[in-house]
Design an enzyme around this catalytic site. Structure first.
Site, PDB file in Angstrom:
ATOM      1  N   SER B  58      19.606   6.580  -5.090  1.00 37.64           N
ATOM      2  CA  SER B  58      20.376   6.169  -6.185  1.00 37.64           C
ATOM      3  C   SER B  58      18.965   5.926  -7.243  1.00 37.64           C
ATOM      4  O   SER B  58      19.434   5.735  -8.307  1.00 37.64           O
ATOM      5  CB  SER B  58      20.745   4.816  -5.936  1.00 37.64           C
ATOM      6  OG  SER B  58      19.901   4.009  -5.536  1.00 37.64           O
ATOM      7  N   LYS B  95      17.920  -1.246  -8.926  1.00 41.26           N
ATOM      8  CA  LYS B  95      18.243  -0.774  -9.874  1.00 41.26           C
ATOM      9  C   LYS B  95      17.351  -1.131 -11.355  1.00 41.26           C
ATOM     10  O   LYS B  95      16.381  -1.724 -10.792  1.00 41.26           O
ATOM     11  CB  LYS B  95      19.526  -1.408 -10.499  1.00 41.26           C
ATOM     12  CG  LYS B  95      20.965  -1.195  -9.401  1.00 41.26           C
ATOM     13  CD  LYS B  95      21.725  -0.055  -9.720  1.00 41.26           C
ATOM     14  CE  LYS B  95      22.847   0.295  -8.772  1.00 41.26           C
ATOM     15  NZ  LYS B  95      22.619   0.362  -7.527  1.00 41.26           N
TER      16      LYS B  95
END
Lengths: 428, 138
Positions: B58, B95
């Site tokens: 990711s 993230k």
């Protein structure tokens, strides 16, 4: 009467320390009720705030509440001392930067000394270390401030019990001290044991305020200097110093409960040998040697057999050599063994400890000196290898047979902060 | 000259950190230093630093790949632009903390993954700031 307010002592402790350690490193446990079980998965010894809210009690035997915990979806964990030990080391080292002296009092509490600022207000200091520790470790601490250790302990209790305190209480800067001291019942005062508490209550002394104001002679007559010191501290004098370097231990003990009670000699011997290896390693890491080695075993406190045995061996010269210690422990285990009894716990004690750095080798000839050096080198090498690779990379054959007596740790979490193979995974 | 002891007429063997039993002592001997310790160079706040392992891709556009070792410093306060670790819905998430139209959000560095809006979730905690990722090429 009061000593100057320039220095203050604070007792800082972590709230729900074991549960907080688990919740900090495992996202599944965040905001969930968590309980931690004692060694051998016996009783509940720590609860997260969520578990407290469910009225799960401390000390409850696990088997009694297993069903209920299951129904309430409470996470149940065995105690993971490699995680708690590492988090404790982090906590204490962070605290060190924000105080003058620190005395580590237990795995999750420390006495610290701190100078009061010009306005004497230590609340901003306490608030900043509180948020710092929370951010760095995910652990909430309580800060109790007073003129001395006894009053810092009391302040810490007040900080926990008073809703609006936000985890901080300064007993030296309160207007109605009497009211607060009255809330601390006599058996909750640091240093008051069960007997003392009973005696005081028989004299009508029920709380900290009444003990502070009690007739001094009466205390001294019954409790001597210890009692006088306690009363002086309650009044705000400082009698007990911060002990930066705690005196080296008088003895080293390694003991464990068995997963299931044992009756065979070989199991007892193997368990004691395993503990002896651990104990000798502990001694060497603190530069200590023992000249009195003791082993003990006992049956369960709850069983009808109430049997306890111990045996010891005094040595002419102190040692930290695992080989020598093992030989003695194996012999001693035969001495205490009794086939009629089911042992539920056993341990070894290294007593009469001396510092190996200053050790006087009595009458020893050249050869034994050479042997000593050889064995010391061997031990050092083993310790280094075990430190470098994981624990027990090198150990003694006696521990290698199946260990049927091993403690139950059925719900053990990972060594998430100390073992690269067990660090948490980021999934998204 | 110093190593020649006139009273015994014997050469003294100079003491070295390395054992040199024959030949000349290493000219580098005086310059020996400790090994480079990555802990020392990569980690400035050891008591608030933790290690985690990445699973998945990711964050591929930020150069963080599957199985990378992530070093997280919890003492740092996250700023927009930092790569952070968050606890979201019972999982660790990695993230980039980003800002768009005055709103903070968490950006996945991979187009196949959705961004994360704070207002859609109740249970979010920014856990720490990523200071390094270590990738093995073997």
């Amino acid at each position: 009467m009061r000593i100057s307010n320039i220095d203050a002592i604070a007792l800082i402790d972590a709230n729900n320390f074991y549960a907080s350690c688990e919740q900090n490193i495992n996202p599944h446990l965040r905001n969930k009720p968590v309980v931690i079980l004692s060694n051998n998965d016996g009783c509940i010894i720590a609860r997260s705030p969520e578990a407290r809210a469910l009225k799960i009690k401390m000390g409850t035997p696990y088997f009694k509440v297993k069903e209920r915990l299951n129904k309430l979806d409470v996470a149940v964990l065995s105690s993971n001392y490699s995680l708690y030990g590492d988090m404790s080391r982090r906590l204490m080292n962070l605290l060190k930067n924000y105080c003058e002296q620190i005395e580590i009092y237990s795995i999750d509490e420390a006495f610290v000394s701190i100078s009061r600022p010009n306005d004497e207000n230590l609340y901003p200091w306490a608030r900043s270390i509180r948020s710092l520790i929370y951010q760095n470790l995910g652990i909430t601490i309580t800060v109790g401030i007073g003129e001395n250790k006894v009053r810092a302990k009391i302040a810490n209790k007040l900080a926990k019990n008073i809703d609006y305190s936000a985890g901080i209480f300064d007993l030296a800067r309160t207007e109605n001290e009497n009211n607060y001291l009255k809330r601390i019942s006599i058996d909750k005062i640091w240093g008051v044991g069960k007997q003392t508490s009973n005696w005081l209550q028989s004299k009508g002394i029920k709380n900290a305020r009444e003990l502070r104001d009690m007739e001094e002679n009466e205390i001294i007559k019954k409790l001597g200097i210890v009692g006088k010191r306690l009363q002086l501290e309650l009044k705000g004098h400082r009698c007990l110093p911060i002990e930066k370097n705690k005196k080296s231990k008088k003895e080293i003990q390694v003991s464990r409960s068995f997963g299931t009670p044992i009756t065979k000699l070989e199991d007892l011997t193997q368990a004691l040998a395993t503990h002896a290896i651990k104990a000798s390693e502990k001694m060497r890491s603190q530069n200590l040697q023992s000249s009195d080695i003791r082993v003990f075993a006992r049956t369960s406190k709850y069983s009808s057999q109430n049997y306890q045995r111990s045996a010891h061996r005094k040595l002419t010269s102190a040692t930290d050599d695992t080989n020598k210690i093992l030989k003695i422990v194996v012999e001693l285990s035969e001495e205490i063994y009794n086939p009629e009894y089911k042992f539920s716990k056993a341990g070894v004690l290294m007593q009469d400890l001396t510092n190996s750095e200053y050790l006087q080798q009595s009458v020893i000839n050249y050869k034994s000196q050479k042997d000593l050096k050889k064995s010391a080198n061997l031990m050092r090498t083993i310790d280094l290898l075990n430190k470098r690779f994981n624990n027990n990379a090198i150990t003694w054959a006696i521990t290698k047979n199946p260990q049927s007596w091993k403690m139950n740790k059925n719900f053990l979490s990972l060594s998430s902060t100390t073992d690269i193979e067990q660090i948490p995974t980021i999934v998204k | 000259m110093d190593s020649f002891d006139s009273t015994t007429k014997k050469f003294k063997i100079p003491l070295l950190t390395d054992s040199v039993s024959a030949g000349f002592p290493s000219p580098a001997d005086d310059y020996t230093e400790e090994n480079i310790d990555l802990n020392e160079h990569l980690i400035s706040n050891p008591f608030s630093t933790f290690f985690l392992r990445v699973k998945g891709d990711s964050m591929i556009n930020a150069g963080i790949k599957d199985k990378d070792l992530i070093i997280v410093d919890k003492s740092l306060t996250a700023k927009p632009g930092n790569i952070i670790i968050a606890m979201i819905d019972g999982e660790f998430t990695i993230k980039r903390l980003s800002i768009k139209n005055n709103e903070l959000y968490l950006k996945a560095e991979n187009h196949n993954y959705p961004d994360f809006r704070f207002k859609n979730h109740v249970d979010v905690q920014i856990w720490g700031v990523v200071i390094y990722s270590i990738h093995s090429y073997l």
